[in-house]
Design an enzyme around this catalytic site. Sequence first.
Site, PDB file in Angstrom:
ATOM      1  N   TRP A 193     -70.219  24.179 -31.710  1.00 29.26           N
ATOM      2  CA  TRP A 193     -70.119  23.189 -32.798  1.00 29.26           C
ATOM      3  C   TRP A 193     -71.457  23.169 -33.542  1.00 29.26           C
ATOM      4  O   TRP A 193     -72.518  23.079 -32.907  1.00 29.26           O
ATOM      5  CB  TRP A 193     -69.794  21.819 -32.192  1.00 29.26           C
ATOM      6  N   ASP A 274     -69.716  18.355 -22.896  1.00 26.74           N
ATOM      7  CA  ASP A 274     -69.289  17.698 -24.121  1.00 26.74           C
ATOM      8  C   ASP A 274     -67.763  17.644 -24.069  1.00 26.74           C
ATOM      9  O   ASP A 274     -67.100  18.686 -24.061  1.00 26.74           O
ATOM     10  CB  ASP A 274     -69.763  18.503 -25.339  1.00 26.74           C
ATOM     11  N   LYS A 310     -60.926  11.977 -31.439  1.00 24.02           N
ATOM     12  CA  LYS A 310     -59.718  12.783 -31.609  1.00 24.02           C
ATOM     13  C   LYS A 310     -58.564  12.283 -30.740  1.00 24.02           C
ATOM     14  O   LYS A 310     -57.455  12.070 -31.229  1.00 24.02           O
ATOM     15  CB  LYS A 310     -60.024  14.252 -31.292  1.00 24.02           C
TER      16      LYS A 310
HETATM   17  N1  PLA Z   1     -68.548  17.641 -29.880  1.00 25.84           N
HETATM   18  C1  PLA Z   1     -67.724  18.552 -30.403  1.00 25.84           C
HETATM   19  C2  PLA Z   1     -67.507  19.827 -29.680  1.00 25.84           C
HETATM   20  C3  PLA Z   1     -67.066  18.290 -31.626  1.00 25.84           C
HETATM   21  O1  PLA Z   1     -66.261  19.215 -32.123  1.00 25.84           O
HETATM   22  C4  PLA Z   1     -67.305  17.079 -32.284  1.00 25.84           C
HETATM   23  C5  PLA Z   1     -66.633  16.761 -33.591  1.00 25.84           C
HETATM   24  C6  PLA Z   1     -68.159  16.155 -31.676  1.00 25.84           C
HETATM   25  C7  PLA Z   1     -68.765  16.470 -30.468  1.00 25.84           C
HETATM   26  C8  PLA Z   1     -68.497  14.832 -32.261  1.00 25.84           C
HETATM   27  O2  PLA Z   1     -67.482  14.023 -32.561  1.00 25.84           O
HETATM   28  P1  PLA Z   1     -67.655  12.450 -32.761  1.00 25.84           P
HETATM   29  O3  PLA Z   1     -69.102  12.156 -32.866  1.00 25.84           O
HETATM   30  O4  PLA Z   1     -66.927  12.160 -34.003  1.00 25.84           O
HETATM   31  O5  PLA Z   1     -67.054  11.859 -31.548  1.00 25.84           O
HETATM   32  N2  PLA Z   1     -66.331  17.847 -34.417  1.00 25.84           N
HETATM   33  C9  PLA Z   1     -65.544  17.706 -35.651  1.00 25.84           C
HETATM   34  C10 PLA Z   1     -66.137  16.718 -36.620  1.00 25.84           C
HETATM   35  C11 PLA Z   1     -64.149  17.253 -35.322  1.00 25.84           C
HETATM   36  C12 PLA Z   1     -67.584  16.883 -36.954  1.00 25.84           C
HETATM   37  O6  PLA Z   1     -68.043  17.999 -37.206  1.00 25.84           O
HETATM   38  O7  PLA Z   1     -68.254  15.854 -36.965  1.00 25.84           O
HETATM   39  C13 PLA Z   1     -65.451  19.106 -36.283  1.00 25.84           C
HETATM   40  O8  PLA Z   1     -64.758  19.247 -37.298  1.00 25.84           O
HETATM   41  O9  PLA Z   1     -66.014  20.057 -35.716  1.00 25.84           O
END
Ligand code: PLA
Length: 464
Positions: A193, A274, A310
Amino acid sequence: MEDANVRDSTGYRSADRRLSTLGRHLGALSPSSAASRLPPMASENPTGTIAPSPTAGFYGGSVFAHVVQAPEDPILGVTVAYNKDPSPVKVNLGVGAYRTEEGKPLVLNVVRRAEQMLVNDPSRVKEYLPITGLAEFNKLSAKLIFGSDSPAIQENRVATVQCLSGTGSLRVGTEFLARHYRERTIYIPQPTWGNHPKVFTLGGLSVKTYRYYDPVTRGLNIQGLLEDLSSAPSGAIVLLHACAHNPTGVDPTLDQWEQIRKLMRSKGLLPFFDSAYQGFASGSLDADAQSVRMFVADGGECLMAQSYAKNMGLYGERVGALSIVCRSADVAVRVESQLKLVIRPMYSNPPIHGASIVAAILKDRALFHEWTVELKAMADRIISMRQMLFDALRARGTPGDWSHIIKQIGMFTFTGLNSEQVAFMTKEYHIYMTSDGRISMAGLSSKTVPHLADAIHAAVTRTN
Ligand code: PLA
């Protein structure tokens, strides 16, 4: 009270008059007294009026003039671009946010019910939560991820604090490690991510990567992963996606998890999990927590960042938890006391509403059951979108092996499309996705699949 904007017979606003009197008064004082503490022009101005400070921007230049325009976030910026596009056929497959078949955001029924219960309960107040958040929410969150029969919970070895969703939990955990853990290097999968390296670096750790994804097989590079973790220094921190790896949709099998666990424990590597998608990979909350539970069952320590964005659709409520599993109950008590010192100067204490919704659902058998049904329905719709997209590409005879679309799990498909092909699809087809070729399957519907398949087909056949 005198209105500061009221003008007197000479046309002066009363506020101006007061300032002018104050200036005269201060000007009469000795230079070593109050006047010398004022901005120089206020005290030196012979007319007695207060002149603007040079830092006030009155002379044309901003004190922030040197600030350069920052780029948009690679994921959230996709939504910004999508919102600006007037095309009626546009589709946003950038951010991982669940949409219904009608393309609408979804508030789970069970969440609406829990919220209604909270609103109707007159005993609920809006007091500050403790620094660590809602105690009941913390206990229930630990049980959800570690299992209700987890020995670590029964032995009170888990310190859990409510944080601002997954990101906030990762950040608090990072700052704790940077202050209290001997090893400052965290190994993150390649790719991961996009926000991970930023959170860890700004939180005070240094980031290295381990091999994870093999673009040739479009599967896990278990050999590379094990080699890289073998050569990490003893004690290093390792970030692991509990399930539904973002962006690849590729998870280790249970056998592979066991290999990873053995290696990490033998080398004293510290797992930092995570868990942003519990329930989204398989549709089962327990099945998706298996990797984590294997690591907790061996009695070793680990960190866990949980998000309800989610799986409960609580994106904007920012509900999450950080748990630190410790060797003993007394260590857990001390760890929690230090987590409070991280949180208090950062945001003082977390918000009450979202955590109350989660606690209401987790503690009530009927609501919990209703949640699992709705969660499964979301996971199933995503799985059906995979099949539909795969079939659509097959039907078009799109060159390439697209079986990874149905093999990968969770919210995303890592298509293998390159940034040029992505740019082409955005320009010509108004399909918005991240430039690494990741698409959020949760943003698709049976109405938009044909359009996406046309776009992929065109990108693959025309820009290669
Ligand atoms: N960890 C991972 C692996 C994630 O994909 C995301 C969110 C988070 C943590 C953090 O989410 P939160 O703080 O909202 O609980 N990833 C998203 C959104 C869904 C983003 O980038 O913020 C994504 O599209 O990758």
